[in-house]
Design an enzyme around this catalytic site. Sequence first.
Site, PDB file in Angstrom:
ATOM      1  N   ARG A  15       1.069  -0.732  -0.221  1.00 30.54           N
ATOM      2  CA  ARG A  15      -0.277  -0.150   0.423  1.00 30.54           C
ATOM      3  C   ARG A  15       1.016   1.309   0.290  1.00 30.54           C
ATOM      4  O   ARG A  15       2.028   1.192   0.668  1.00 30.54           O
ATOM      5  CB  ARG A  15      -0.837   0.513   1.314  1.00 30.54           C
ATOM      6  CG  ARG A  15      -1.987  -0.525   0.972  1.00 30.54           C
ATOM      7  CD  ARG A  15      -2.766  -1.110   2.375  1.00 30.54           C
ATOM      8  NE  ARG A  15      -2.222  -1.599   3.893  1.00 30.54           N
ATOM      9  CZ  ARG A  15      -2.523  -1.855   5.144  1.00 30.54           C
ATOM     10  NH1 ARG A  15      -3.378  -1.600   5.086  1.00 30.54           N
ATOM     11  NH2 ARG A  15      -1.906  -2.500   5.749  1.00 30.54           N
ATOM     12  N   LYS A  75       1.651   2.261   6.952  1.00 33.80           N
ATOM     13  CA  LYS A  75       1.811   1.093   8.144  1.00 33.80           C
ATOM     14  C   LYS A  75       3.103   2.353   9.250  1.00 33.80           C
ATOM     15  O   LYS A  75       3.663   3.299   8.760  1.00 33.80           O
ATOM     16  CB  LYS A  75       2.797  -0.030   8.374  1.00 33.80           C
ATOM     17  CG  LYS A  75       1.442  -0.986   7.479  1.00 33.80           C
ATOM     18  CD  LYS A  75       0.449  -1.130   8.285  1.00 33.80           C
ATOM     19  CE  LYS A  75       1.112  -2.096   9.386  1.00 33.80           C
ATOM     20  NZ  LYS A  75      -0.370  -2.699  10.238  1.00 33.80           N
ATOM     21  N   HIS A  96      -0.968   1.495  16.356  1.00 32.83           N
ATOM     22  CA  HIS A  96      -1.012   0.142  16.895  1.00 32.83           C
ATOM     23  C   HIS A  96       0.261   0.395  18.080  1.00 32.83           C
ATOM     24  O   HIS A  96       1.112  -0.443  17.644  1.00 32.83           O
ATOM     25  CB  HIS A  96      -1.050  -0.766  16.399  1.00 32.83           C
ATOM     26  CG  HIS A  96      -1.804  -0.669  15.029  1.00 32.83           C
ATOM     27  ND1 HIS A  96      -2.941  -0.898  15.430  1.00 32.83           N
ATOM     28  CD2 HIS A  96      -2.173  -0.470  13.389  1.00 32.83           C
ATOM     29  CE1 HIS A  96      -4.117  -0.979  14.251  1.00 32.83           C
ATOM     30  NE2 HIS A  96      -3.080  -0.527  13.410  1.00 32.83           N
ATOM     31  N   GLU A 118      -5.962   4.239  13.815  1.00 32.67           N
ATOM     32  CA  GLU A 118      -6.810   3.495  14.250  1.00 32.67           C
ATOM     33  C   GLU A 118      -7.387   4.321  15.388  1.00 32.67           C
ATOM     34  O   GLU A 118      -7.989   3.324  15.882  1.00 32.67           O
ATOM     35  CB  GLU A 118      -6.371   2.382  14.598  1.00 32.67           C
ATOM     36  CG  GLU A 118      -5.378   2.269  16.002  1.00 32.67           C
ATOM     37  CD  GLU A 118      -3.622   2.789  15.271  1.00 32.67           C
ATOM     38  OE1 GLU A 118      -2.157   2.561  15.898  1.00 32.67           O
ATOM     39  OE2 GLU A 118      -3.487   3.151  14.224  1.00 32.67           O
ATOM     40  N   SER A 134     -10.563  -2.980   8.578  1.00 32.28           N
ATOM     41  CA  SER A 134     -11.169  -3.985   9.589  1.00 32.28           C
ATOM     42  C   SER A 134     -11.776  -4.700   7.970  1.00 32.28           C
ATOM     43  O   SER A 134     -11.487  -5.345   8.390  1.00 32.28           O
ATOM     44  CB  SER A 134     -12.409  -3.296  10.240  1.00 32.28           C
ATOM     45  OG  SER A 134     -11.033  -2.640  11.115  1.00 32.28           O
ATOM     46  N   ASP A 198     -20.308 -12.537  20.475  1.00 32.95           N
ATOM     47  CA  ASP A 198     -19.725 -11.111  20.951  1.00 32.95           C
ATOM     48  C   ASP A 198     -21.053 -10.570  22.349  1.00 32.95           C
ATOM     49  O   ASP A 198     -21.586 -11.567  22.887  1.00 32.95           O
ATOM     50  CB  ASP A 198     -20.748  -9.921  20.006  1.00 32.95           C
ATOM     51  CG  ASP A 198     -20.250  -8.728  19.813  1.00 32.95           C
ATOM     52  OD1 ASP A 198     -19.327  -8.566  19.467  1.00 32.95           O
ATOM     53  OD2 ASP A 198     -20.775  -8.102  21.096  1.00 32.95           O
ATOM     54  N   SER A 220     -21.076 -14.276  24.720  1.00 31.74           N
ATOM     55  CA  SER A 220     -19.572 -14.646  24.625  1.00 31.74           C
ATOM     56  C   SER A 220     -19.441 -14.304  26.133  1.00 31.74           C
ATOM     57  O   SER A 220     -18.755 -13.488  26.507  1.00 31.74           O
ATOM     58  CB  SER A 220     -18.775 -13.297  23.655  1.00 31.74           C
ATOM     59  OG  SER A 220     -17.131 -13.797  23.560  1.00 31.74           O
ATOM     60  N   VAL A 267      -7.003 -11.574  13.705  1.00 31.02           N
ATOM     61  CA  VAL A 267      -6.848 -10.089  12.710  1.00 31.02           C
ATOM     62  C   VAL A 267      -6.361  -9.059  13.572  1.00 31.02           C
ATOM     63  O   VAL A 267      -6.330  -8.028  13.444  1.00 31.02           O
ATOM     64  CB  VAL A 267      -8.827 -10.237  11.922  1.00 31.02           C
ATOM     65  CG1 VAL A 267      -8.530  -8.652  11.577  1.00 31.02           C
ATOM     66  CG2 VAL A 267      -9.141 -11.028  11.354  1.00 31.02           C
ATOM     67  N   ASP A 270      -2.652  -7.097  14.900  1.00 34.10           N
ATOM     68  CA  ASP A 270      -2.119  -5.944  15.644  1.00 34.10           C
ATOM     69  C   ASP A 270      -1.717  -4.756  16.839  1.00 34.10           C
ATOM     70  O   ASP A 270      -1.342  -4.378  17.097  1.00 34.10           O
ATOM     71  CB  ASP A 270      -2.556  -4.647  14.314  1.00 34.10           C
ATOM     72  CG  ASP A 270      -1.979  -4.772  12.745  1.00 34.10           C
ATOM     73  OD1 ASP A 270      -0.948  -4.616  12.553  1.00 34.10           O
ATOM     74  OD2 ASP A 270      -2.645  -4.696  12.099  1.00 34.10           O
TER      75      ASP A 270
END
Length: 371
Positions: A15, A75, A96, A118, A134, A198, A220, A267, A270
């Site tokens: 990217r 990044k 992150h 983020e 996402s 969830d 969850s 996922v 990060d």
Amino acid sequence: MIVGTVREIKNHEYRVGLTPESVHELAAHGHKVLVESGAGEGIGTHDAQYEKAGAQIVATAAEIFASAEMIVKVKEPQSQERAMLRPGQILYTYLHLAPDPEQTGDLIASGATCIAYETVTDAGGGLPLLKPMSQVAGRMAIQAGATALEKAHGGRGVLLGGVPGVLPAKVAVIGGGVVGFNAAQMAAGLGADVTILDRNPEVLEKLGMYFEARAKTRFSNKANLADCVAEADLVVGAVLIPGAAAPKLVSADMLKTMKKGAVLVDVAIDQGGCFETSHATTHADPTYIVDGIVHYCVANMPGAVARTSTYALNNVTLPHALRIAELGWKEALRRDVHLRAGLNVWNGKITYRAVAEDLNLPYTPVEDAIA
């Protein structure tokens, strides 16, 4: 303002921070844009296209870091890039920081003003600069998981959707946010047996109404999570606490209850990952096996579909970049409480509470920075 973007140097990251169209917008507003030669090759754009859009092509990243007032990336800066940051320079990118004390320390030492995609918010409490990536990562999680399930890649040899007369794979998605929704949508579309977990009853209700019989929902808690993980062929970790390290929801002991050759796709890597056995991998070497369970933990998943990801990202990052360039970072943050939430490091101080708490560092309110 002098705005610069450089070629990304993270492993298999294709990217780029600015598309030619974004460069054109910045240049049309009177800003000078520096682009490192070859920065856009990963998305199929070349130096001539950037020049036509109004950019000045620069031979090296070092020249851009030395000249630009704002660096726009994708990044987090790698160690050699962090060494080139200087006091007062604006860094606008994904960071992150919570699981990355080394990067955090370098950014503090640099004295740069670091705005993280983020943690920028919106009026609805969402994370609009994280959302498109996402969406990409959630959809890619199913592609990656399906590939990892193949026997040649260490998996169980199960086809996600099955075939007539043979049951489909069981997919457990932990987290019903943007990543989880997109993962479930892809898995259900392929005919898999999907369960989404969830803790938010409103999220579960919305998911239930959307998917109807195409996917199941479960609250969850520890018991339900353990059941779903034990039964699953593929588990997608899709939890997020904005700016903070991800909670470790799947323990090493839980792996022993799983089917050999089952797959975990983390996922949340990060932000440190939501499986106890996770550690970051790369597109060059994406998986490893623990107790017979295949782990896919690539920390820049959207980089594999760089063109789609770059254009989706620029759609949401460019308006803020323009505002920062027009007003200066301080005035832009004063006027926009949502952009203000993106400030993570300023003048050697941590200005995002979750990062400070996770790394046990002093916290400085962002209001001090913009006073």
